[in-house]
Design a protein around this motif. Sequence first.
Motif, short mmCIF file in Angstrom:
data_model
loop_
_atom_site.label_atom_id
_atom_site.label_comp_id
_atom_site.label_asym_id
_atom_site.label_seq_id
_atom_site.Cartn_x
_atom_site.Cartn_y
_atom_site.Cartn_z
N ARG A 1 0.98 -0.06 -9.03
CA ARG A 1 2.05 0.00 -10.01
C ARG A 1 3.06 -1.16 -10.06
NH1 ARG A 1 5.37 3.48 -13.26
NH2 ARG A 1 4.18 5.37 -13.13
N PRO A 2 3.58 -1.68 -8.96
CA PRO A 2 4.57 -2.76 -9.15
C PRO A 2 3.92 -4.05 -9.67
CG PRO A 2 4.65 -1.86 -6.91
CD PRO A 2 3.41 -1.34 -7.55
N TYR B 1 -0.79 -3.22 -14.20
CA TYR B 1 -1.45 -2.43 -13.16
C TYR B 1 -2.49 -1.46 -13.69
CZ TYR B 1 1.83 1.32 -14.40
OH TYR B 1 2.54 2.28 -15.06
N ARG B 2 -2.30 -0.95 -14.90
CA ARG B 2 -3.32 -0.03 -15.44
C ARG B 2 -4.61 -0.77 -15.76
NH1 ARG B 2 -1.35 4.86 -16.18
NH2 ARG B 2 0.87 5.07 -16.66
N GLU C 1 -6.59 6.80 -11.63
CA GLU C 1 -5.14 7.07 -11.72
C GLU C 1 -4.47 6.81 -10.38
OE1 GLU C 1 -7.45 9.45 -12.62
OE2 GLU C 1 -7.39 8.72 -14.69
N ALA D 1 -4.17 3.15 -9.90
CA ALA D 1 -3.10 2.62 -10.76
C ALA D 1 -1.74 2.87 -10.11
CB ALA D 1 -3.17 3.25 -12.14
N GLU D 2 -1.55 4.04 -9.52
CA GLU D 2 -0.27 4.34 -8.86
C GLU D 2 -0.01 3.37 -7.71
OE1 GLU D 2 2.49 6.19 -9.35
OE2 GLU D 2 1.49 6.26 -11.29
#
Length: 211
Positions: free
Chosen positions: A78-79, A83-84, A71, A74-75
């Motif tokens: 993110r852009p 991304y996940r 997680e 992933a953060e």
Amino acid sequence: MRTPREIVRIMARHLGDIGVPAPVSSGDDPFRILVGTMISLRTRDAVTRVVADRVLRRAPTPADMALMREEELAELLRPAGFYRVKAGQLSRIAAILVEKYGGKVPGNRRELTALPGVGPKTAAFVLGHAFGIPAVCVDVHVHRIANRIGMVNTKTPESTEIALRGLFPRREWTGLNHVFVRFGQKVCLPVRPRCRECPLREDCGYSSGEP
Ligand code: SF4
């Protein structure tokens, strides 16, 4: 009729200074290039640079990344596009590199393409830029432009790669991708290519619908 090498030289001259590919700006360490290349898929160059810097500052080695929660990764990603998905793939790649390869990126196509999310395009880019092993990295730009110009006549990126290998000396394979990508971003756009300003207009059989 110009040769493929002459055509690429004209493309490069027309573009001028094209800098280095976005994944390479992360550094020349194979892990950094692999991470940067994964991030660059479906992501603009400027975003790739920022995100790769951020991720690699937090996790500069496979061991660091393997210890991160997915997680959190992933953060940080993110852009970037998907991304996940990329967080899951990079987490698993980092764990495999630690468990199977002593924290190193393998330097051959078979082992690279066995890593999650690493296809022929990513493997070729990493081999060429991180290991100095000549490789033709065929992405959508290379496949599209080489076919439009008539340099190859292929249906898939895999067959384009094989065809281009036969048209250029090995020492030029790795550099081809960057020239085609920049040309595809600035001149030979996927939709509405700028044929009027294209230095290859005379050589190109593609009909753009322009007067
Ligand atoms: S003439 Fe048009 S289609 Fe052909 S390479 Fe140039 S921009 Fe692309």
